[in-house]
Design a protein around this motif. Structure first.
Motif: not given
Length: 177
Positions: A30, A106-107, A110, A117
């Motif tokens: 990301m 990363s997701k 988040e 983010r």
């Protein structure tokens, strides 16, 4: 420049000797403004059967059995990061900025951490304030602390200090998994 190319050539060939597979590792990360891009690194881990789910496979733990002998040296000296100069030339990364995470990780962060983010408001970097102060982390609580370092960097633009600490990190091997 010639020195960097020589190191790259040696690492490329040594990666193939230490374990089977390509010398370069590519992974979706990301990036700036949430854009997804592919990061390049020298491969430091064995190509093996999956460790678990996709998230577990993307996280490197301390004393990870997948890390090759050469990989330990490359990680400790941070030479494995050298191919990311390609990402810098392509405009996907900077030398300094919040360190990009694997897309799946990363997701996950988040979903777990409020405001995570917002670290994507700056272009990711090969090194950053969190890396030179905290080292490698994966647990959500530790990533929350890392997030505070990233926001501090974004707010205060600490590039010169980070360069000096990154050199110290490369010389001492601080924070290598």
């Amino acid at each position: 420049m010639v020195g960097l190319l020589t190191v790259a050539f040696i690492c490329r060939n040594m990666c193939k000797v230490d374990s089977k597979g390509p010398a370069l590792f590519r992974q979706k990360r990301m990036g700036y403004r949430g854009n997804i891009y592919e990061v390049y690194k020298f491969r430091t881990m064995k190509l093996s059967a999956t460790v678990g789910d996709e998230k577990e496979e993307a996280i490197t733990k301390a004393a990870d059995a997948r890390i090759t002998r050469l990989g330990q040296v490359l990680r400790k000296s941070r030479i494995d990061e050298l191919p990311q100069a390609i990402n810098i030339l392509r405009g996907e990364m900077n030398w300094i900025g919040p360190r990009p995470e694997a897309l799946v990780v990363s997701k996950w962060y988040e979903a777990e951490l409020p405001f995570y983010r917002y670290r994507h408001t700056d272009r990711p970097g090969i090194t950053g304030w969190a890396q030179v102060n905290q080292g490698h982390v994966a647990a959500v609580d530790d990533v929350l602390e890392k997030l505070h370092y990233d926001f501090y960097y974004i707010k205060n633009f600490l590039d010169v200090l980070i360069v000096f600490r990154a050199v110290r990190t490369m010389l001492t091997g601080f924070g290598a998994p």
